[in-house]
Enzyme design. Sequence first.
Site, PDB file in Angstrom:
ATOM      1  N   ASP A  24      -3.287  11.004  -4.299  1.00 23.44           N
ATOM      2  CA  ASP A  24      -2.852   9.937  -3.400  1.00 23.44           C
ATOM      3  C   ASP A  24      -1.869  10.587  -2.423  1.00 23.44           C
ATOM      4  O   ASP A  24      -0.743  10.918  -2.788  1.00 23.44           O
ATOM      5  CB  ASP A  24      -2.190   8.818  -4.219  1.00 23.44           C
ATOM      6  CG  ASP A  24      -1.744   7.642  -3.345  1.00 23.44           C
ATOM      7  OD1 ASP A  24      -1.515   7.838  -2.139  1.00 23.44           O
ATOM      8  OD2 ASP A  24      -1.602   6.526  -3.897  1.00 23.44           O
ATOM      9  N   TYR A  81       2.525   4.464  -7.907  1.00 23.42           N
ATOM     10  CA  TYR A  81       2.554   3.242  -7.105  1.00 23.42           C
ATOM     11  C   TYR A  81       2.231   2.042  -8.018  1.00 23.42           C
ATOM     12  O   TYR A  81       1.265   2.088  -8.786  1.00 23.42           O
ATOM     13  CB  TYR A  81       1.533   3.351  -5.962  1.00 23.42           C
ATOM     14  CG  TYR A  81       1.423   2.086  -5.168  1.00 23.42           C
ATOM     15  CD1 TYR A  81       2.462   1.666  -4.340  1.00 23.42           C
ATOM     16  CD2 TYR A  81       0.293   1.274  -5.259  1.00 23.42           C
ATOM     17  CE1 TYR A  81       2.383   0.481  -3.631  1.00 23.42           C
ATOM     18  CE2 TYR A  81       0.206   0.091  -4.544  1.00 23.42           C
ATOM     19  CZ  TYR A  81       1.252  -0.304  -3.731  1.00 23.42           C
ATOM     20  OH  TYR A  81       1.175  -1.472  -3.029  1.00 23.42           O
ATOM     21  N   LYS A  83       0.197   2.638   5.593  1.00 20.42           N
ATOM     22  CA  LYS A  83       1.525   3.235   5.710  1.00 20.42           C
ATOM     23  C   LYS A  83       1.581   4.162   6.929  1.00 20.42           C
ATOM     24  O   LYS A  83       1.474   3.699   8.034  1.00 20.42           O
ATOM     25  CB  LYS A  83       1.882   3.941   4.401  1.00 20.42           C
ATOM     26  CG  LYS A  83       1.526   3.133   3.133  1.00 20.42           C
ATOM     27  CD  LYS A  83       2.337   1.864   2.976  1.00 20.42           C
ATOM     28  CE  LYS A  83       1.790   0.902   1.912  1.00 20.42           C
ATOM     29  NZ  LYS A  83       1.536   1.429   0.606  1.00 20.42           N
ATOM     30  N   ARG A  98     -21.628  -3.734   7.206  1.00 20.75           N
ATOM     31  CA  ARG A  98     -20.994  -3.357   5.941  1.00 20.75           C
ATOM     32  C   ARG A  98     -21.290  -1.879   5.656  1.00 20.75           C
ATOM     33  O   ARG A  98     -20.463  -1.155   5.113  1.00 20.75           O
ATOM     34  CB  ARG A  98     -21.459  -4.241   4.776  1.00 20.75           C
ATOM     35  CG  ARG A  98     -20.839  -3.793   3.468  1.00 20.75           C
ATOM     36  CD  ARG A  98     -20.989  -4.714   2.235  1.00 20.75           C
ATOM     37  NE  ARG A  98     -21.944  -5.757   2.324  1.00 20.75           N
ATOM     38  CZ  ARG A  98     -23.264  -5.592   2.122  1.00 20.75           C
ATOM     39  NH1 ARG A  98     -23.754  -4.410   1.801  1.00 20.75           N
ATOM     40  NH2 ARG A  98     -24.070  -6.622   2.230  1.00 20.75           N
TER      41      ARG A  98
END
Length: 379
Positions: A170, A98, A195, A46
């Site tokens: 972003d 978004y 994306k 992690r």
Amino acid sequence: MKIGTKAIHAGVNPDPTTGAVMTPIYQTTTYAQKTPGDHKGYEYSRTHNPTRDALEKNLAALENGKHGLAFSSGMAATDTIAKLLEPGDEVISTNDLYGGTYRIFTKVYEPLGIKFQFVDMDNLEDISSAISPKTKMIWVETPTNPLLKVIDIRSVTELASQHGILVVVDNTFATPYLQNPLDIGADMVLHSVTKYLGGHSDVVMGAIVVKDDELAERLSFLQNSCGGIPSPNDCFLVLRGIKTLHIRLERHCQNAMKVAEFLKGHSKVDRVIYPGFKEHPGHEIAKKQMRGFGGMVSFVLQDESQDSVFSVLERLKLFTLAESLGGVESLAGHPSTMTHASIPKEEREKAGLPDSLIRLSVGIEDVDDLIADLNQALG
Ligand SMILES: *Cc1c(COP(=O)(O)O)cnc(C)c1O
């Protein structure tokens, strides 16, 4: 080093144990220690994993940052940045945002006491007048989704720095191939790696890149504490995807321009939104801060009825009707019922997003085939 070389080499060295040229998928949760505390920099996956480390270094290099952090999704990355805030803090954000970002802000963080203001960032005055002593963060998305507004990053960061406000960009739509916000004053760059960076519609992932050491330490602490990390296998897939980022983006941009020009000349199309057009209000800013105009094109039909919009979408064959964007294959979407359905209709209308708008993620197929598909679907 230039971006194509970085895409292929940054963060990726032959594996120290075997010389493997491609970064192995370190599918392990834990690492042997000699005596307690004596290890090779890895304790538990992690916190750190060698495959993820390679990807994070690569992402940092692509964005001209110092520290990269990879997350299980773009939203996990957004969530981690939002956790830098405290009750009473204020955030100014684009009104053409978004849908998932709008949702986490208004449905998850607003009830925790953080205030969000959604403004038209085309207009610096609107940002300026929204700033208060409690404003901690300005959240920029450019080009915006799906209206493809272009926001002048440098003028936002200059304004923010006068007030000691953090700026997040972003950069999902532009990718580091087209735009590097950290170079023009942004503090954090966020990606939905899902994306263009992944680029093959097969991985959901997010990323943050920063320059500042202290900010990176706080974000790493949050990442490790909250646990939204990607799997080693997904990190491998994204490292592989990024190797062709520059080649893919070049073609995305070329194809999008041709598709946009075709649509502009079609009698059934009312208007086409593409930052590459001279008449696009953000064209000059795009020329200044981007190295190309991207692969996204939005358009509105002459006949704005739902029947006519849906039938065009249903008739498309090569363009797949689906959410998401940025993969090698072309997709078409209907934001108001798909990606932006979580934004209330009044907010969508305020932001100038008509229910009749169609959004294309133009892929890297042969553009003549894409145009022929649009032509037959428009009828
Ligand atoms: C998809 C997307 C996100 C969210 O990322 P996920 O990987 O889907 O969690 C954030 N911002 C933009 C601009 C996006 O397109």
